[in-house]
Design a protein around this motif. Structure first.
Motif, mmCIF file in Angstrom:
data_model
loop_
_atom_site.group_PDB
_atom_site.id
_atom_site.type_symbol
_atom_site.label_atom_id
_atom_site.label_comp_id
_atom_site.label_asym_id
_atom_site.label_seq_id
_atom_site.Cartn_x
_atom_site.Cartn_y
_atom_site.Cartn_z
ATOM 1 N N UNK A 139 7.746 -7.323 -32.936
ATOM 2 C CA UNK A 139 6.607 -7.237 -32.038
ATOM 3 C C UNK A 139 5.301 -7.767 -32.628
ATOM 4 N N UNK A 140 5.135 -7.684 -33.962
ATOM 5 C CA UNK A 140 3.911 -8.236 -34.564
ATOM 6 C C UNK A 140 4.135 -9.628 -35.144
ATOM 7 N N UNK A 141 5.396 -9.998 -35.356
ATOM 8 C CA UNK A 141 5.719 -11.313 -35.913
ATOM 9 C C UNK A 141 5.993 -12.322 -34.820
ATOM 10 N N UNK A 142 7.284 -12.524 -34.470
ATOM 11 C CA UNK A 142 7.632 -13.544 -33.473
ATOM 12 C C UNK A 142 6.947 -13.380 -32.118
ATOM 13 N N UNK A 143 6.698 -12.123 -31.694
ATOM 14 C CA UNK A 143 6.061 -11.927 -30.387
ATOM 15 C C UNK A 143 4.532 -11.934 -30.466
ATOM 16 N N UNK A 144 3.986 -11.972 -31.692
ATOM 17 C CA UNK A 144 2.534 -12.067 -31.920
ATOM 18 C C UNK A 144 1.744 -10.973 -31.192
ATOM 19 N N UNK A 145 2.331 -9.783 -31.116
ATOM 20 C CA UNK A 145 1.651 -8.676 -30.441
ATOM 21 C C UNK A 145 0.687 -7.954 -31.360
ATOM 22 N N UNK A 146 -0.126 -7.102 -30.793
ATOM 23 C CA UNK A 146 -1.054 -6.306 -31.601
ATOM 24 C C UNK A 146 -0.287 -5.276 -32.438
ATOM 25 N N UNK A 147 -0.949 -4.741 -33.447
ATOM 26 C CA UNK A 147 -0.273 -3.834 -34.378
ATOM 27 C C UNK A 147 0.136 -2.513 -33.742
ATOM 28 N N UNK A 148 -0.364 -2.175 -32.573
ATOM 29 C CA UNK A 148 0.031 -0.918 -31.938
ATOM 30 C C UNK A 148 1.316 -1.052 -31.124
ATOM 31 N N UNK A 149 1.733 -2.240 -30.766
ATOM 32 C CA UNK A 149 2.931 -2.425 -29.950
ATOM 33 C C UNK A 149 4.172 -1.739 -30.530
ATOM 34 N N UNK A 150 4.454 -1.872 -31.839
ATOM 35 C CA UNK A 150 5.671 -1.248 -32.368
ATOM 36 C C UNK A 150 5.688 0.273 -32.234
ATOM 37 N N UNK A 151 4.520 0.883 -32.065
ATOM 38 C CA UNK A 151 4.487 2.333 -31.943
ATOM 39 C C UNK A 151 5.207 2.820 -30.689
ATOM 40 N N UNK A 152 5.307 2.000 -29.657
ATOM 41 C CA UNK A 152 5.969 2.415 -28.416
ATOM 42 C C UNK A 152 7.463 2.683 -28.649
ATOM 43 N N UNK A 153 8.255 1.711 -29.136
ATOM 44 C CA UNK A 153 9.667 2.044 -29.383
ATOM 45 C C UNK A 153 9.841 3.015 -30.555
ATOM 46 N N UNK A 154 8.928 2.991 -31.512
ATOM 47 C CA UNK A 154 9.017 3.913 -32.651
ATOM 48 C C UNK A 154 8.863 5.356 -32.178
ATOM 49 N N UNK A 155 8.025 5.581 -31.195
ATOM 50 C CA UNK A 155 7.793 6.936 -30.692
ATOM 51 C C UNK A 155 8.855 7.362 -29.682
ATOM 52 N N UNK A 156 9.362 6.432 -28.854
ATOM 53 C CA UNK A 156 10.249 6.825 -27.774
ATOM 54 C C UNK A 156 11.736 6.550 -28.012
ATOM 55 N N UNK A 157 12.088 5.588 -28.819
ATOM 56 C CA UNK A 157 13.494 5.236 -29.008
ATOM 57 C C UNK A 157 14.069 5.801 -30.305
ATOM 58 N N UNK A 158 13.408 5.554 -31.408
ATOM 59 C CA UNK A 158 13.914 5.980 -32.714
ATOM 60 C C UNK A 158 14.196 7.484 -32.779
ATOM 61 N N UNK A 159 13.319 8.355 -32.266
ATOM 62 C CA UNK A 159 13.600 9.789 -32.359
ATOM 63 C C UNK A 159 14.892 10.226 -31.659
ATOM 64 N N UNK A 160 15.247 9.596 -30.560
ATOM 65 C CA UNK A 160 16.489 9.969 -29.873
ATOM 66 C C UNK A 160 17.710 9.668 -30.733
ATOM 67 N N UNK A 161 17.702 8.529 -31.378
ATOM 68 C CA UNK A 161 18.818 8.159 -32.254
ATOM 69 C C UNK A 161 18.886 9.102 -33.453
ATOM 70 N N UNK A 162 17.749 9.380 -34.068
ATOM 71 C CA UNK A 162 17.765 10.221 -35.261
ATOM 72 C C UNK A 162 18.095 11.681 -34.935
ATOM 73 N N UNK A 163 17.723 12.166 -33.751
ATOM 74 C CA UNK A 163 18.115 13.530 -33.372
ATOM 75 C C UNK A 163 19.634 13.653 -33.345
ATOM 76 N N UNK A 164 20.272 12.710 -32.687
ATOM 77 C CA UNK A 164 21.732 12.752 -32.612
ATOM 78 C C UNK A 164 22.378 12.702 -33.984
#
Length: 137
Positions: free
Chosen positions: A104-129
């Motif tokens: 999200x910050x490299x190839x997609x050239x997004x702002x530094x806050x973009x990765x926080x969206x999947x980090x907050x909503x996707x990663x926790x579900x996988x790690x809970x399981x």
């Protein structure tokens, strides 16, 4: 089923605190370090900040999850087993989060806050399981 629900609630609270700690470490470094040290490659700061945030969240997360999120679930008689498995799951988390930051910050050239969206909503579900079924089982 009630036990799993309350574990998920506790995991969400604890994981939320660990994720908040991650974000507090990650975002300022990813955003402002390149302004402080302009000779460094600006593309590497988000990835370095991700690693520092991961370390802070992993260490605090292990203590909080083992003492509170999964209290009364599984065995705690072998710290090396539980701690080692937690570390492996946290590496999976680090890998996913690093991928999100890179993409999200490299190839997609997004702002530094973009990765926080999947980090907050996707990663926790996988790690809970993984934590429930393998680490603290």
């Amino acid at each position: 089923m009630r036990e799993v629900f309350w574990q998920l609630v506790r995991f969400g609270i604890t994981g939320g605190l660990a994720t908040l700690l991650y974000a507090i470490v990650y975002w300022p470094i990813a955003t402002y370090a390149q302004k402080t040290w302009p000779l460094a490659n600006s593309a590497t700061w988000p990835v370095a900040a991700n690693l520092l945030g991961y370390l802070a969240a992993m260490l605090s997360g292990y203590v909080m999850h083992s003492k509170w999120s999964f209290r009364g679930h599984g065995r705690r008689d072998n710290l090396a087993r539980t701690g080692g498995r937690f570390f492996l799951v946290s590496l999976v988390s680090l890998g996913m989060n690093t991928f999100f930051v890179w993409l999200l910050t490299g190839p997609m050239h997004g702002p530094t806050w973009w990765p926080l969206v999947p980090i907050v909503f996707f990663t926790p579900l996988i790690t809970f399981g993984l934590n429930r079924l393998w680490v603290f089982a």
